[in-house]
Design a protein around this motif. Structure first.
Motif, PDB file in Angstrom:
ATOM      1  N   PRO A  13      -3.333 -20.720  -4.875  1.00  0.00           N
ATOM      2  CA  PRO A  13      -3.703 -21.060  -3.488  1.00  0.00           C
ATOM      3  C   PRO A  13      -2.935 -20.232  -2.459  1.00  0.00           C
ATOM      4  CG  PRO A  13      -2.326 -22.778  -4.442  1.00  0.00           C
ATOM      5  CD  PRO A  13      -2.658 -21.848  -5.559  1.00  0.00           C
ATOM      6  N   ASN A  14      -1.833 -19.625  -2.847  1.00  0.00           N
ATOM      7  CA  ASN A  14      -1.018 -18.835  -1.915  1.00  0.00           C
ATOM      8  C   ASN A  14      -1.269 -17.333  -2.041  1.00  0.00           C
ATOM      9  OD1 ASN A  14       0.332 -21.186  -0.947  1.00  0.00           O
ATOM     10  ND2 ASN A  14       1.663 -21.134  -2.773  1.00  0.00           N
ATOM     11  N   TYR A  15      -2.298 -16.969  -2.816  1.00  0.00           N
ATOM     12  CA  TYR A  15      -2.559 -15.544  -3.071  1.00  0.00           C
ATOM     13  C   TYR A  15      -2.996 -14.830  -1.789  1.00  0.00           C
ATOM     14  CZ  TYR A  15      -4.915 -11.403  -5.005  1.00  0.00           C
ATOM     15  OH  TYR A  15      -5.311 -10.120  -5.284  1.00  0.00           O
ATOM     16  N   LYS A  16      -2.356 -13.715  -1.493  1.00  0.00           N
ATOM     17  CA  LYS A  16      -2.672 -12.945  -0.294  1.00  0.00           C
ATOM     18  C   LYS A  16      -3.320 -11.600  -0.612  1.00  0.00           C
ATOM     19  CE  LYS A  16       1.110 -14.913   2.435  1.00  0.00           C
ATOM     20  NZ  LYS A  16       2.306 -14.600   3.260  1.00  0.00           N
ATOM     21  N   GLY A  17      -3.526 -11.322  -1.880  1.00  0.00           N
ATOM     22  CA  GLY A  17      -4.088 -10.032  -2.260  1.00  0.00           C
ATOM     23  C   GLY A  17      -2.987  -9.003  -2.470  1.00  0.00           C
ATOM     24  N   PRO A  18      -3.353  -7.833  -3.010  1.00  0.00           N
ATOM     25  CA  PRO A  18      -2.331  -6.802  -3.224  1.00  0.00           C
ATOM     26  C   PRO A  18      -1.792  -6.306  -1.883  1.00  0.00           C
ATOM     27  CG  PRO A  18      -4.530  -5.921  -3.623  1.00  0.00           C
ATOM     28  CD  PRO A  18      -4.694  -7.385  -3.429  1.00  0.00           C
ATOM     29  N   TRP A  19      -0.501  -6.080  -1.852  1.00  0.00           N
ATOM     30  CA  TRP A  19       0.113  -5.574  -0.622  1.00  0.00           C
ATOM     31  C   TRP A  19      -0.104  -4.073  -0.529  1.00  0.00           C
ATOM     32  CZ3 TRP A  19       4.470  -2.396   0.535  1.00  0.00           C
ATOM     33  CH2 TRP A  19       4.855  -2.416   1.888  1.00  0.00           C
ATOM     34  N   VAL A  20      -0.651  -3.629   0.567  1.00  0.00           N
ATOM     35  CA  VAL A  20      -0.912  -2.215   0.789  1.00  0.00           C
ATOM     36  C   VAL A  20       0.168  -1.648   1.706  1.00  0.00           C
ATOM     37  CG1 VAL A  20      -2.551  -0.515   1.659  1.00  0.00           C
ATOM     38  CG2 VAL A  20      -3.388  -2.574   0.503  1.00  0.00           C
ATOM     39  N   HIS A  21       0.831  -0.631   1.200  1.00  0.00           N
ATOM     40  CA  HIS A  21       1.895  -0.023   1.989  1.00  0.00           C
ATOM     41  C   HIS A  21       1.287   0.667   3.214  1.00  0.00           C
ATOM     42  CE1 HIS A  21       6.187   1.619   1.558  1.00  0.00           C
ATOM     43  NE2 HIS A  21       5.796   1.867   2.805  1.00  0.00           N
ATOM     44  N   PRO A  22       1.697   0.295   4.392  1.00  0.00           N
ATOM     45  CA  PRO A  22       1.144   0.938   5.610  1.00  0.00           C
ATOM     46  C   PRO A  22       1.473   2.430   5.644  1.00  0.00           C
ATOM     47  CG  PRO A  22       2.337  -1.079   6.152  1.00  0.00           C
ATOM     48  CD  PRO A  22       2.643  -0.785   4.721  1.00  0.00           C
ATOM     49  N   GLU A  23       0.562   3.206   6.199  1.00  0.00           N
ATOM     50  CA  GLU A  23       0.770   4.643   6.309  1.00  0.00           C
ATOM     51  C   GLU A  23       0.925   5.044   7.766  1.00  0.00           C
ATOM     52  OE1 GLU A  23      -2.574   6.426   4.284  1.00  0.00           O
ATOM     53  OE2 GLU A  23      -1.455   6.509   2.409  1.00  0.00           O
ATOM     54  N   ILE A  24       1.616   6.161   7.947  1.00  0.00           N
ATOM     55  CA  ILE A  24       1.788   6.732   9.284  1.00  0.00           C
ATOM     56  C   ILE A  24       1.420   8.213   9.223  1.00  0.00           C
ATOM     57  CG2 ILE A  24       3.607   5.111   9.931  1.00  0.00           C
ATOM     58  CD1 ILE A  24       5.635   7.348   9.326  1.00  0.00           C
ATOM     59  N   ASP A  25       1.211   8.807  10.373  1.00  0.00           N
ATOM     60  CA  ASP A  25       0.954  10.240  10.412  1.00  0.00           C
ATOM     61  C   ASP A  25       2.154  11.000   9.858  1.00  0.00           C
ATOM     62  OD1 ASP A  25      -1.503   9.826  11.582  1.00  0.00           O
ATOM     63  OD2 ASP A  25      -0.748  10.051  13.630  1.00  0.00           O
ATOM     64  N   ASN A  26       1.862  11.995   9.022  1.00  0.00           N
ATOM     65  CA  ASN A  26       2.923  12.816   8.437  1.00  0.00           C
ATOM     66  C   ASN A  26       3.443  13.798   9.489  1.00  0.00           C
ATOM     67  OD1 ASN A  26       4.607  14.420   6.920  1.00  0.00           O
ATOM     68  ND2 ASN A  26       3.067  14.952   5.377  1.00  0.00           N
ATOM     69  N   PRO A  27       4.687  13.680   9.873  1.00  0.00           N
ATOM     70  CA  PRO A  27       5.203  14.598  10.900  1.00  0.00           C
ATOM     71  C   PRO A  27       5.236  16.052  10.446  1.00  0.00           C
ATOM     72  CG  PRO A  27       6.980  13.301   9.930  1.00  0.00           C
ATOM     73  CD  PRO A  27       5.704  12.722   9.417  1.00  0.00           C
ATOM     74  N   GLU A  28       5.148  16.285   9.115  1.00  0.00           N
ATOM     75  CA  GLU A  28       5.183  17.655   8.601  1.00  0.00           C
ATOM     76  C   GLU A  28       3.784  18.261   8.497  1.00  0.00           C
ATOM     77  OE1 GLU A  28       7.288  17.809   4.949  1.00  0.00           O
ATOM     78  OE2 GLU A  28       9.153  16.992   5.787  1.00  0.00           O
ATOM     79  N   TYR A  29       2.764  17.447   8.757  1.00  0.00           N
ATOM     80  CA  TYR A  29       1.396  17.962   8.659  1.00  0.00           C
ATOM     81  C   TYR A  29       1.004  18.687   9.930  1.00  0.00           C
ATOM     82  CZ  TYR A  29      -3.684  18.156   8.425  1.00  0.00           C
ATOM     83  OH  TYR A  29      -4.982  18.598   8.446  1.00  0.00           O
ATOM     84  N   SER A  30       0.450  19.877   9.760  1.00  0.00           N
ATOM     85  CA  SER A  30      -0.084  20.637  10.874  1.00  0.00           C
ATOM     86  C   SER A  30      -1.399  21.250  10.437  1.00  0.00           C
ATOM     87  CB  SER A  30       0.901  21.740  11.295  1.00  0.00           C
ATOM     88  OG  SER A  30       0.363  22.513  12.358  1.00  0.00           O
ATOM     89  N   PRO A  31      -2.506  20.932  11.082  1.00  0.00           N
ATOM     90  CA  PRO A  31      -3.813  21.452  10.642  1.00  0.00           C
ATOM     91  C   PRO A  31      -3.879  22.967  10.756  1.00  0.00           C
ATOM     92  CG  PRO A  31      -3.995  20.400  12.797  1.00  0.00           C
ATOM     93  CD  PRO A  31      -2.616  20.102  12.305  1.00  0.00           C
ATOM     94  N   ASP A  32      -4.680  23.545   9.906  1.00  0.00           N
ATOM     95  CA  ASP A  32      -4.888  24.994   9.913  1.00  0.00           C
ATOM     96  C   ASP A  32      -6.389  25.239   9.817  1.00  0.00           C
ATOM     97  OD1 ASP A  32      -5.040  27.709   9.557  1.00  0.00           O
ATOM     98  OD2 ASP A  32      -3.463  27.825   8.044  1.00  0.00           O
ATOM     99  N   SER A  33      -6.972  25.691  10.883  1.00  0.00           N
ATOM    100  CA  SER A  33      -8.414  25.918  10.913  1.00  0.00           C
ATOM    101  C   SER A  33      -8.809  27.230  10.263  1.00  0.00           C
ATOM    102  CB  SER A  33      -8.927  25.896  12.362  1.00  0.00           C
ATOM    103  OG  SER A  33      -8.317  26.945  13.114  1.00  0.00           O
TER     104      SER A  33
END
Length: 415
Positions: free
Chosen positions: A282-302
């Protein structure tokens, strides 16, 4: 030759809107004036020879350069006018024929910038793109598609299976300005997608939030033990019991053999370890999903697709068993033009050589059957000759044994 000239005319019309940066068909020995062998020390290099192979469709049009020595490195390259594929598609295409039924060896090409020293090309020489089939035993039968990016060689994250038969196959890589790609084999698309998704050009866009922790009261168990479920009183039974049908042998001596004990058998009443039944938590909340944030090292390359400078192509290979033929090399900016080249130049070769190979195989099959028949007839004749010899020997021995008593003494009697 007339057929080839007709094809050239058709392709010339198709090429009006295409820019062909490099093309090589290896029609005659003139390739030796344009291609350069590496002389890098410490390697035992093999030589390429001009050949259409053991089975072909057109003796002139199907010529290519063929590896000619077993267990050798091959390093051969040529240069052409430099170009960049900025804002244009890049098409790399060539045909490969492993007519030796290759067991282990490469069939790929490498694309270089102008810094390449052809006479020093070797396996560690930096390149822009490596593309083509690679086979080694039953475990490796793949198409390489490797891009150099910021000093690293990046392998595709997908498995593209190459052809492993003895016929000529056409390999095509298309890299587009929208950072997508296609891989074609025999003018059929076998893989496609986004460069960023299928190679590790860039860091991940998202990462797990290092500050986020799963709450201590987070219950991720879907079911729990039923608290009302109780173990039956008669549940516990031993896993093994003495065999009730066993009896002490008559010749058993307790003093000599020790106290007799019946052998153990599986207990048919044994139920195993008792576990309470499960009920929904009755107390089941489902699998815990680790929250994600934007990767500060990511830089797009077109411009992942873009090569600032391309001006050389080479074959830098190792082969255990030689015999591979490379042909129909094309570097251009128009995928449709490359596809038309494939249909007009490669496909007649492929379809024609299959018919020739089937006819050759049929001839060889008939010859094997005829040779086997001849060998069998020869064997039977030799057996018949041996039987005849045995019969003659038997007759000779019989004649010798038929001499009448006293005949062998006739001469002495006359004396």
């Amino acid at each position: 030759m007339r057929h080839f000239l007709s094809l050239c005319a058709l392709l010339a019309i198709s090429a009006v809107n295409a820019e062909v940066y490099f093309e090589e068909k290896f029609l005659d020995d003139s390739w030796e004036n344009n291609w350069v062998y590496s002389e890098h020390p410490g390697k035992e290099f093999g030589k390429f020879v001009l050949s259409h192979g053991k089975f072909f469709n057109d003796a002139e049009n199907d010529k290519g350069i063929q590896t000619s020595q077993d267990a050798r490195f091959y390093a051969l390259s040529t240069k052409f006018k430099p170009f960049s594929n900025k804002e244009k598609p890049l098409v790399i295409q060539f045909s490969v024929k492993h007519e030796q039924n290759i067991d282990c060896g490469g069939g790929y090409a490498k694309i270089f910038d102008c810094k390449l020293d052809p006479k020093d090309m070797h396996g560690e020489t930096p390149y822009e793109i490596m593309f083509g089939p690679d086979i080694c035993g039953p475990g490796t039968k793949k198409v390489h598609a490797i891009f150099s990016y910021k000093g690293k060689n990046l392998l595709i994250n997908k498995d593209i299976r190459c052809k492993d038969d003895v016929f000529t196959h056409l390999y095509t890589l298309v890299v587009k300005p929208d950072n997508t790609y296609e891989v074609l084999i025999d003018n059929e698309k076998v893989e496609s997608g986004e460069l960023e998704a299928d190679w590790n050009f860039l860091p991940a866009k998202k990462i797990k939030d290092p500050e986020a922790k799963k709450p201590s009261d987070w219950d991720d168990k879907a079911t729990i033990d039923d608290p009302d479920d109780k173990k039956p009183e008669d549940w516990d039974k031993p896993e093994h019991i003495p065999d009730p049908d066993a009896s002490k042998p008559e010749d058993w001596d307790d003093e000599m053999d020790g106290e007799w004990e019946p052998p153990m058998i599986d207990n048919p009443e044994y139920k195993g370890e008792w576990k309470p039944k499960q009920i929904d938590n009755p107390n089941y909340k489902g699998p815990w999903v680790h929250p994600e944030i934007d990767n500060p090292e990511y830089s797009p390359d077109s411009e992942l697709y873009k090569r600032d400078e391309i001006c050389s192509i080479g074959f830098d290979l190792w082969q255990v068993k030689s015999g591979t033929i490379f042909d129909n090399v094309l570097i251009a900016d128009d995928p449709e033009y490359a596809k038309q080249v494939g249909e007009d130049v490669w496909r007649p070769t492929f379809e024609g050589e299959k018919k020739v190979k089937e006819a050759q195989d049929e001839e060889e099959r008939k010859k094997r059957e005829e040779d086997a028949k001849t060998a069998k007839e020869t064997e039977n004749e030799e057996d018949d000759d041996e039987d005849d010899d045995d019969e003659e020997e038997d007759e000779d021995s019989t004649d010798a044994g038929d001499v009448e008593p006293g005949e062998e003494h006739d001469d002495h009697d006359e004396l």
